[in-house]
Design a protein around this motif. Structure first.
Motif, PDB file in Angstrom:
ATOM      1  N   THR A  20       0.833  -1.201   0.000  1.00 34.60           N
ATOM      2  CA  THR A  20       0.000   0.000   0.000  1.00 34.60           C
ATOM      3  C   THR A  20       0.872   1.257   0.000  1.00 34.60           C
ATOM      4  O   THR A  20       0.609   2.209  -0.758  1.00 34.60           O
ATOM      5  N   SER A  47       3.869  -6.373  -3.433  1.00 37.50           N
ATOM      6  CA  SER A  47       3.525  -6.536  -2.021  1.00 37.50           C
ATOM      7  C   SER A  47       4.150  -7.832  -1.533  1.00 37.50           C
ATOM      8  O   SER A  47       4.165  -8.832  -2.259  1.00 37.50           O
ATOM      9  N   LYS A 103       1.044 -13.421  -0.220  1.00 38.71           N
ATOM     10  CA  LYS A 103       1.594 -13.244  -1.573  1.00 38.71           C
ATOM     11  C   LYS A 103       2.663 -14.312  -1.850  1.00 38.71           C
ATOM     12  O   LYS A 103       3.050 -15.056  -0.958  1.00 38.71           O
TER      13      LYS A 103
HETATM   14  C1  LIG Z   1      -2.031  -7.205  -1.189  1.00 38.66           C
HETATM   15  C2  LIG Z   1      -2.413  -6.197  -2.184  1.00 38.66           C
HETATM   16  C3  LIG Z   1      -2.140  -4.834  -2.020  1.00 38.66           C
HETATM   17  C4  LIG Z   1      -1.623  -4.242  -0.740  1.00 38.66           C
HETATM   18  O1  LIG Z   1      -0.433  -4.750  -0.313  1.00 38.66           O
HETATM   19  P1  LIG Z   1      -0.058  -4.673   1.257  1.00 38.66           P
HETATM   20  O2  LIG Z   1       1.348  -5.158   1.262  1.00 38.66           O
HETATM   21  O3  LIG Z   1      -1.000  -5.583   1.982  1.00 38.66           O
HETATM   22  O4  LIG Z   1      -0.191  -3.265   1.671  1.00 38.66           O
HETATM   23  C5  LIG Z   1      -2.429  -3.963  -3.067  1.00 38.66           C
HETATM   24  N1  LIG Z   1      -2.991  -4.409  -4.196  1.00 38.66           N
HETATM   25  C6  LIG Z   1      -3.301  -5.704  -4.376  1.00 38.66           C
HETATM   26  C7  LIG Z   1      -3.898  -6.127  -5.668  1.00 38.66           C
HETATM   27  C8  LIG Z   1      -3.038  -6.637  -3.368  1.00 38.66           C
HETATM   28  O5  LIG Z   1      -3.366  -7.918  -3.557  1.00 38.66           O
END
Ligand SMILES: *Cc1c(COP(=O)(O)O)cnc(C)c1O
Length: 397
Positions: free
Chosen positions: A70, A190, A195
């Motif tokens: 984010t 991310s 992930k």
């Molecule tokens: C996980 C995710 C985010 C945010 O990532 P964080 O590391 O949780 O802040 C943004 N966009 C998508 C599509 C995601 O899957």
């Protein structure tokens, strides 16, 4: 939880399985403990090492690692110059952060509909949404399949927009033979535990543009610089630094960076296993007219982060909600990715209405995310398939 949907049966699985799980080995643990015994817990040598590794992996010229995906989207949007009164076009089938990054900058997210078969943002819908206020496009590689970057880059070039690729799902994927991360103006990753590779938390922005890179560095760390060429005043001494923009503390720790360096060594292994599982799922579900398998574009050699099972509602006696509950009764615990962003009350209160993106809204009604992660055993995969088959066979129209 609901009663087993199929009366009298025993669940296909005895033990529960969930849609995602991290994989941490001894090398990861050792990498982290080494940092804990070192002089630097943050702003140390692991940050640069990870950034180099991400450049080597993707072919991008510059990488800036940060606190999470984010934060990566936020500094990417700021670096793209997104500000008050601007518009940013994005997909509603994503995590809220893809649109929130526009709001953080005082801009308005504009939602463009998805392609009904690949589920990625439809470039024609993006072009139709461009106005004189549009500043950037945030394109998401949903499930890990690359968005069709070529037409999006053409549209962005034509209208003078910055293409930000939200690559939270995409690490390990290539588009036309080139790794995602080296193609769009800015690509964000991310490293959340669900992930493909994780740092506990973590994010990165990749770019080939030196000017954007310098801005990313500033926004990551308070807008403060120690680079004399960027300073307005003569340095008072060796301690001197200047704040020349309003930035944030979005730094990553060396603890996270060390974990990520170690995780990235396993990416080829993660990638191979995820591809294997997806192939097996596609084979099994592709044969069933009650299910729709996500269409792959030939340009994307995909490392899938999510496996989306889509039901064909006319061919089943139950809807997605009951399908989801029936899977849970078999001990297969799915999730749903994603609720269209503009369904959220926060967005409703800003005036967004249902009906905006019909393909996205229909998709949301018909999907569940099946378990997909490196450590799934062959038996795990087969049991998920058996559970889906059992439900489809029972509820077929
Ligand atoms: C996980 C995710 C985010 C945010 O990532 P964080 O590391 O949780 O802040 C943004 N966009 C998508 C599509 C995601 O899957």
């Amino acid at each position: 939880m609901e009663k087993p949907a199929i009366e009298g049966g025993t669940p296909v699985r005895e033990t529960p399985i969930f849609y995602g799980h991290q994989y941490i080995d001894e090398a990861d643990i050792q990498a982290v403990t080494e940092v804990l015994r070192s002089d630097y817990l943050t702003c140390g040598p692991k940050i640069g090492e990870l950034e180099k590794k991400l450049c080597a992996l993707t072919g991008a010229k510059y990488a800036v690692v940060c606190a999470n995906g984010t934060a990566a989207l936020h500094i990417a949007a700021l670096s793209a110059g997104v500000g008050e009164g601007d518009e940013v076009i994005t997909t509603p089938i994503t995590f809220a952060a893809s649109a929130n990054c526009a709001l953080y900058c005082g801009a308005r997210p504009v939602f463009a509909d998805i392609d009904p078969e690949t589920y990625n943002i439809d470039p024609a819908k993006v072009e139709a949404a461009v106005t004189p206020r549009t500043k950037a496009v945030v394109a998401v590689d949903y499930t890990g399949q690359s968005v069709d970057l070529s037409p999006l880059m053409d549209i962005c070039k034509k209208h003078g927009l910055t293409l930000i690729e939200d690559g939270a799902h995409v690490i390990g994927t290539t588009y036309k033979g080139q790794p995602n991360g080296s193609i769009a103006d800015l690509t964000t990753f991310s490293f959340h535990p669900v992930k493909t590779v994780t740092g506990g938390e973590g994010g990165a922005v990749l770019t080939n543009d030196e000017t954007l890179y310098q801005k990313l560095l500033l926004y990551r760390s308070h807008g403060i610089t120690r680079d004399e060429t960027l300073m307005e005043h003569e340095p008072d001494g060796p301690w001197y630094y200047e704040q020349i923009a309003l930035g944030y503390n979005y730094r990553m720790t060396d603890i996270q960076a060390a974990l990520l360096i170690s995780q990235l060594d396993k990416l080829p292994m993660f990638r191979a296993r995820r591809k294997e599982i997806v192939k097996r799922y596609d084979e099994a579900f592709g044969k069933m007219p009650e299910l729709f398998v996500q269409r792959e574009i030939p340009e994307s050699d995909t490392t899938r982060h999510l496996y989306i099972l889509r039901i064909v509602p006319e061919k089943l006696k139950i809807d997605r909600r009951r399908f989801f509950d029936a899977l849970a009764a078999e001990n297969v615990h799915c999730n749903v990715h994603y609720i269209p962003t503009y369904y959220f009350p926060y967005y409703e209160k800003m005036g967004y209405k249902r009906g905006l993106c019909p393909n996205a809204e229909k998709l949301y009604e018909e999907i569940v995310s099946l378990p997909l992660y490196y450590a799934m055993s062959g038996e795990d995969v087969e049991s998920v398939i058996r559970a889906v088959e059992k439900i489809v066979n029972y509820y077929r129209v």
